[in-house]
Enzyme design. Structure first.
Site, PDB file in Angstrom:
ATOM      1  N   LYS A   8      13.009  -5.630   1.662  1.00 32.26           N
ATOM      2  CA  LYS A   8      12.894  -4.841   2.646  1.00 32.26           C
ATOM      3  C   LYS A   8      11.463  -4.211   2.719  1.00 32.26           C
ATOM      4  O   LYS A   8      11.651  -4.254   3.575  1.00 32.26           O
ATOM      5  CB  LYS A   8      14.452  -3.850   2.533  1.00 32.26           C
ATOM      6  CG  LYS A   8      15.862  -4.701   2.471  1.00 32.26           C
ATOM      7  CD  LYS A   8      16.491  -3.047   2.306  1.00 32.26           C
ATOM      8  CE  LYS A   8      16.167  -3.031   0.551  1.00 32.26           C
ATOM      9  NZ  LYS A   8      16.495  -3.681  -0.498  1.00 32.26           N
ATOM     10  N   THR A   9      11.023  -4.248   1.806  1.00 33.52           N
ATOM     11  CA  THR A   9       9.900  -2.876   1.544  1.00 33.52           C
ATOM     12  C   THR A   9       8.176  -3.886   2.088  1.00 33.52           C
ATOM     13  O   THR A   9       7.756  -3.439   2.693  1.00 33.52           O
ATOM     14  CB  THR A   9       9.350  -2.950  -0.221  1.00 33.52           C
ATOM     15  OG1 THR A   9      10.121  -2.315  -0.354  1.00 33.52           O
ATOM     16  CG2 THR A   9       8.034  -2.089  -0.075  1.00 33.52           C
ATOM     17  N   ASP A  11      11.127   3.707   4.652  1.00 33.50           N
ATOM     18  CA  ASP A  11      11.907   2.572   2.860  1.00 33.50           C
ATOM     19  C   ASP A  11      13.453   3.505   2.574  1.00 33.50           C
ATOM     20  O   ASP A  11      12.470   5.134   3.124  1.00 33.50           O
ATOM     21  CB  ASP A  11      10.870   2.198   2.120  1.00 33.50           C
ATOM     22  CG  ASP A  11      10.909   1.157   1.523  1.00 33.50           C
ATOM     23  OD1 ASP A  11      12.271   1.076   2.028  1.00 33.50           O
ATOM     24  OD2 ASP A  11       9.995   0.781   0.866  1.00 33.50           O
ATOM     25  N   GLU A  12      13.753   3.314   1.992  1.00 30.61           N
ATOM     26  CA  GLU A  12      15.114   4.121   1.244  1.00 30.61           C
ATOM     27  C   GLU A  12      15.425   5.182   1.656  1.00 30.61           C
ATOM     28  O   GLU A  12      16.127   6.105   1.791  1.00 30.61           O
ATOM     29  CB  GLU A  12      14.292   4.530   0.400  1.00 30.61           C
ATOM     30  CG  GLU A  12      13.214   3.346  -0.701  1.00 30.61           C
ATOM     31  CD  GLU A  12      13.960   2.530  -1.936  1.00 30.61           C
ATOM     32  OE1 GLU A  12      15.166   2.888  -1.686  1.00 30.61           O
ATOM     33  OE2 GLU A  12      13.857   1.943  -2.676  1.00 30.61           O
ATOM     34  N   GLN A  42      21.963   1.262  -2.798  1.00 33.43           N
ATOM     35  CA  GLN A  42      21.409   1.813  -3.881  1.00 33.43           C
ATOM     36  C   GLN A  42      20.826   3.345  -3.348  1.00 33.43           C
ATOM     37  O   GLN A  42      20.435   3.921  -3.963  1.00 33.43           O
ATOM     38  CB  GLN A  42      19.951   1.515  -3.647  1.00 33.43           C
ATOM     39  CG  GLN A  42      19.337  -0.154  -4.084  1.00 33.43           C
ATOM     40  CD  GLN A  42      18.497  -1.142  -4.193  1.00 33.43           C
ATOM     41  OE1 GLN A  42      17.862  -0.343  -4.885  1.00 33.43           O
ATOM     42  NE2 GLN A  42      18.335  -1.944  -3.387  1.00 33.43           N
ATOM     43  N   ARG A 101      16.010  -4.099 -11.276  1.00 31.35           N
ATOM     44  CA  ARG A 101      14.262  -4.208 -11.140  1.00 31.35           C
ATOM     45  C   ARG A 101      13.972  -5.728 -12.098  1.00 31.35           C
ATOM     46  O   ARG A 101      12.232  -5.330 -11.827  1.00 31.35           O
ATOM     47  CB  ARG A 101      13.857  -3.016 -12.157  1.00 31.35           C
ATOM     48  CG  ARG A 101      14.856  -1.437 -11.395  1.00 31.35           C
ATOM     49  CD  ARG A 101      14.239  -1.438  -9.672  1.00 31.35           C
ATOM     50  NE  ARG A 101      15.466  -1.917  -9.504  1.00 31.35           N
ATOM     51  CZ  ARG A 101      14.840  -2.271  -7.798  1.00 31.35           C
ATOM     52  NH1 ARG A 101      14.320  -1.959  -7.622  1.00 31.35           N
ATOM     53  NH2 ARG A 101      16.396  -2.104  -7.307  1.00 31.35           N
TER      54      ARG A 101
HETATM   55  P1  ATP Z   1      13.826  -3.348  -3.211  1.00 30.80           P
HETATM   56  O1  ATP Z   1      15.908  -2.670  -3.202  1.00 30.80           O
HETATM   57  O2  ATP Z   1      14.445  -3.170  -4.675  1.00 30.80           O
HETATM   58  O3  ATP Z   1      13.763  -1.736  -2.668  1.00 30.80           O
HETATM   59  P2  ATP Z   1      12.959  -4.445  -1.308  1.00 30.80           P
HETATM   60  O4  ATP Z   1      14.384  -5.327  -0.784  1.00 30.80           O
HETATM   61  O5  ATP Z   1      12.503  -4.180  -1.625  1.00 30.80           O
HETATM   62  O6  ATP Z   1      14.160  -4.558  -2.457  1.00 30.80           O
HETATM   63  P3  ATP Z   1      10.743  -5.824  -1.877  1.00 30.80           P
HETATM   64  O7  ATP Z   1      10.732  -5.395  -3.191  1.00 30.80           O
HETATM   65  O8  ATP Z   1      10.314  -6.588  -0.743  1.00 30.80           O
HETATM   66  O9  ATP Z   1      11.831  -5.593  -1.784  1.00 30.80           O
HETATM   67  O10 ATP Z   1      10.516  -7.359  -2.304  1.00 30.80           O
HETATM   68  C1  ATP Z   1      10.850  -7.659  -3.500  1.00 30.80           C
HETATM   69  C2  ATP Z   1      10.500  -8.984  -4.026  1.00 30.80           C
HETATM   70  O11 ATP Z   1      10.150 -10.510  -3.820  1.00 30.80           O
HETATM   71  C3  ATP Z   1       9.300  -8.807  -3.744  1.00 30.80           C
HETATM   72  O12 ATP Z   1       7.572  -9.331  -5.075  1.00 30.80           O
HETATM   73  C4  ATP Z   1       7.864  -9.130  -3.024  1.00 30.80           C
HETATM   74  O13 ATP Z   1       6.521  -9.471  -3.129  1.00 30.80           O
HETATM   75  C5  ATP Z   1       8.834 -10.976  -2.832  1.00 30.80           C
HETATM   76  N1  ATP Z   1       9.310 -11.334  -1.510  1.00 30.80           N
HETATM   77  C6  ATP Z   1       9.655 -10.969  -0.842  1.00 30.80           C
HETATM   78  N2  ATP Z   1      10.449 -11.666   0.350  1.00 30.80           N
HETATM   79  C7  ATP Z   1       9.469 -12.525  -0.437  1.00 30.80           C
HETATM   80  C8  ATP Z   1       8.787 -14.634   0.667  1.00 30.80           C
HETATM   81  N3  ATP Z   1       9.450 -14.652   1.875  1.00 30.80           N
HETATM   82  N4  ATP Z   1       8.835 -14.711   0.216  1.00 30.80           N
HETATM   83  C9  ATP Z   1       7.919 -14.782  -1.585  1.00 30.80           C
HETATM   84  N5  ATP Z   1       8.260 -13.768  -1.765  1.00 30.80           N
HETATM   85  C10 ATP Z   1       8.762 -12.394  -1.054  1.00 30.80           C
HETATM   86 MG    MG Z   2      12.394  -1.486  -1.369  1.00 34.28          MG
END
Ligand code: ATP
Ligand code: MG
Length: 720
Positions: free
Chosen positions: A35-36, A220-221, A251, A603
């Site tokens: 997402k981020t 975000d969030e 979350q 995490r």
């Molecule tokens: P959270 O809910 O904990 O905030 P999130 O959904 O925001 O998580 P991110 O932090 O954006 O998730 O991504 C999690 C990890 O996966 C990061 O290290 C990111 O770089 C990696 N990642 C996300 N998408 C891809 C992709 N398509 N290919 C490779 N790595 C990815």
């Molecule tokens: Mg995130």
């Protein structure tokens, strides 16, 4: 144009979101699904491909740490700095608006931010000044009431007492509190948001300006926005804005602070044209970790429901360690960290998470003994330490003489003969004349005060005025340096005996370093000192001075949201502590705790340790507890229990999952938790045993001498 870097490493769903047309967008997805990442790539896409100026983007995240990371990633993708991109927390952005438009916001130009502690102090003073029985009212409850109203966007005039005397009194407190804050130019955290909302709501021109400017809102969030934050976004977006929000209902962990996950539905109603993208592939964690998280959160009933999967390997099992007590737990964690570091890993890649701040102290002691550098986020917040607040109060007074909180904090610190009675006289004068304490102090003379007190007050006023003159032309760090000495604080703490005083002096010196390393925000227009003071109040520890050192990360599970680490310890996983006692009986509360557990587990990228202690001393009380129910929600196939190096008999009250076995070499009757006395080191508790017969060794935590390994056959321990 070459857009490959921006679209690189995105899956189809992520790419769809990143490259979507300028329409409202909602991305709902589980932890670690990107997402981020999508938000960061969207910003880069808009700037680089759609040709939108960074000037017209507004990005909101949850912590200052996350905001800094986001800016860094956008810049890395674009290959150029984006200094003028507005990116920050809701509080940070609201603050910036109020600084720019202080007049329209009806604030003094040099208004000061007060934190939760200042707020309670202020309420206590208020109670003393009001004609109420102050034993009947709990300041923290009043604070909670006031903040809850502000979070909902309500001023006293909007509130109805509903015929309830109690509520009527609360509203009266709120009103009086507002008055004092307005007079002193004091703004609490909830007020930042409320004022920023009112600023736009009541100034059509200003709102129109910002609506034109910020067409693109990235959030975000999103699941943790509260009513006033949502209203603020809604107002800014209007009918033409393009909000792009990402979140995860599983979350949502700030309901207790007014966050409403229902905003996800509300968003779809308010922006009917919004597209919805779901991301289901997790890129962060091993399959074992992800499956454990999925299994735990499946126990919650109120969910939008989604299924996370990974292409990654199963990975190591999740390791569960049953400690005898909190020290044993800390020693275990420190031992594993040592191994981790010895294998050539970065310390910063390891995080110890806990439910409540107070748990950090024992862990910190363990790390200090082992000489492992660490950093605490939140909690023992640098800017919240008493001595730091003292120094900041002097600086605030220099910036704004009418800051009553700061005035009262330091008027007699160090002691300079201005007693409680003198302060009370000034206080009632200030009340009667609706003026600040500073003005009151200047106005009352020897009529009201005896000559000694009057002289002491005059000396204080002169001291502040002189300091203000002396530092006027100095650099920020020189100002801070001057003030910690000229105020007498350094001398005061030097006189304090032992470690504590020394630490306080060190902390004050640390504040000078913090000022030295302080980087101004290019978009900020206030004076450097005011910016630093605001930063201190807003960051509250997020930017500790040792940030550049490679160190183990300690934080609560709440502040770990959005972050990821290769190695994670979830410590203190005991019923009563986590889930918290308060929440156990309340199904909604329990579900929120479970979401927090889900945040904690997710995490971890590679290795996850879960630890709990049978016995824990916290806030000076001994508690015996069961392992957290969340541990048993993880299917056995993903879990491996860690056994201590030798089996020893467990104390009678042991309730852990590990069964009691007697030690092979335990002919001396030693057991974990046994109290012993040593001729030289005094009394202590056995933490660990190793080896047999003549080689048997025990680790004892002595009350004064600390933790030591001793060979049993030489140590001559008396069992107690
Ligand atoms: P959270 O809910 O904990 O905030 P999130 O959904 O925001 O998580 P991110 O932090 O954006 O998730 O991504 C999690 C990890 O996966 C990061 O290290 C990111 O770089 C990696 N990642 C996300 N998408 C891809 C992709 N398509 N290919 C490779 N790595 C990815
Ligand atoms: Mg995130």
């Amino acid at each position: 144009m070459d857009v490959t870097p921006i679209l690189e490493s995105l899956n189809d769903a992520q790419r769809q979101a990143v490259t979507a047309a300028a329409e409202p967008m909602l991305v709902i997805a589980g932890a670690g699904s990107g997402k981020t990442r999508v938000l960061v790539h969207r910003a880069a896409w808009l700037i680089d491909v759609e040709g939108i100026s960074p000037h017209s983007l507004l990005a909101v995240t949850f912590t200052n740490k996350a905001a800094a990371e986001m800016r860094g990633r956008i810049e890395a993708l674009l290959g150029t700095p984006v200094g003028h991109l507005w990116i920050g927390t809701f509080h940070g952005l609201a603050h910036r608006l109020l600084r720019r438009h202080w007049r329209e916001a009806e604030l003094p130009q040099n208004f000061q931010i007060i934190d939760s502690d200042d707020q309670v102090r202020l309420i206590k003073r208020l109670l003393r000044g009001m004609d109420v029985d102050d034993s009947l009212w709990v300041p923290r409850e009043i604070q909670y009431f006031i903040n809850a109203q502000k979070d909902e966007g309500l001023r006293p005039k909007h509130l109805d007492d509903e015929g309830d005397a109690n509520r009527r009194q609360m509203i009266a407190f709120y009103e009086a509190y507002e008055e004092v804050c307005q007079r002193g130019g004091l703004v609490d955290f909830a007020e930042l948001l409320l004022r920023a909302h009112e600023l736009w709501r009541d100034n059509a021109e200003l709102l129109a300006h910002y609506r034109r400017r910020f067409a693109h809102l990235l959030v975000d969030e999103f699941q943790d926005t509260n009513a006033i934050q949502y209203a603020w976004l809604r107002l800014l977006a209007g009918d033409k804005g393009v909000p792009f929000v990402v979140g995860d209902d599983d979350q949502s962990i700030y309901r207790w602070r007014g966050a409403r996950v229902e905003h996800i539905h509300r968003f779809q109603k308010d922006f009917p044209s919004a597209s919805l993208v779901k991301l289901e592939q997790n890129y962060r964690s091993t399959a074992a970790i992800l499956n454990a998280a999925n299994a735990v959160i499946a126990n919650n009933s109120s969910r939008l429901g989604k299924n996370l999967w990974t292409e990654g390997a199963e990975g190591e099992p999740i390791r569960v360690y049953s400690a005898y007590n909190e020290r044993d737990e800390a020693d275990f964690i420190v031992g594993r960290l040592r191994d981790w570091i010895a294998q050539g890993n970065l310390r910063a890649d390891a995080a110890i998470l806990y439910r409540s701040n107070a748990q950090s102290r024992v862990l910190e002691e363990g790390l200090i003994n082992a000489r492992i550098p660490y950093r605490v986020y939140g909690g023992l917040r640098f800017f919240e330490r008493a001595e730091i607040k003292d120094a900041l109060a002097y600086l605030r007074l220099i910036s704004n003489r009418d800051d009553d909180s700061s005035f009262e904090r330091v008027v007699n610190r160090p002691t300079r003969g201005i007693g409680a009675r003198t302060v009370e006289i000034m206080r009632s004068y200030a009340r009667a004349n609706s003026c600040s304490m500073w003005r009151a102090a200047g106005a009352i003379g020897s009529d009201e005060l005896n000559s000694r007190a009057a002289n002491a007050v005059l000396a204080f006023l002169n001291l502040i005025e002189k300091m203000a003159r002396d530092v006027a032309e100095l650099e920020l760090q020189e100002k801070v340096d001057h003030v910690i000495y000229a105020s007498g604080l350094v001398d005061l703490f030097k006189k304090e005996k032992g470690e504590k005083g020394e630490t306080r002096v060190e902390n004050l010196l640390e504040l000078v370093s913090a000022a030295k390393g302080f980087e101004r925000d290019p978009a900020e227009e206030m004076s450097e000192l005011d910016e630093f003071l605001s930063h201190a109040a807003l960051e509250a520890g997020e930017g500790q001075a040792d940030a550049w050192e490679d160190c183990v990360q300690l934080m609560t599970m709440h502040s770990a949201k959005g972050l990821e680490f290769p190695l994670v310890f979830l410590s203190g996983m005991e019923d009563g502590l986590f889930p918290h006692q308060r929440s156990v009986a309340d199904p909604n509360g329990l579900e929120e705790e479970r979401r927090l557990c889900y945040v904690g587990i997710t995490r971890a990228k590679q290795s996850l340790y879960i630890t709990h202690a049978d016995q824990r001393r916290l806030h000076g009380m001994d508690n015996f507890s069961q392992p957290s129910r969340f541990i048993s929600e993880i299917p056995d196939e993903f879990v491996e229990e860690v056994r201590p190096r030798v089996q020893v008999s467990r104390p009678m009250h042991s309730t852990s999952r590990r069964s009691a076995k007697s030690a092979p070499g335990n002919e001396l009757g030693i057991r974990l938790g046994q109290r012993v006395r040593h001729a030289k080191f005094g009394e202590g508790v056995i933490l660990n045993c190793e080896g047999q017969g003549a080689h048997a060794r025990v680790e004892v935590n002595f009350e004064t001498a600390g933790t030591k390994w001793l060979v049993l056959s030489y140590a001559n321990l008396d069992l107690m």
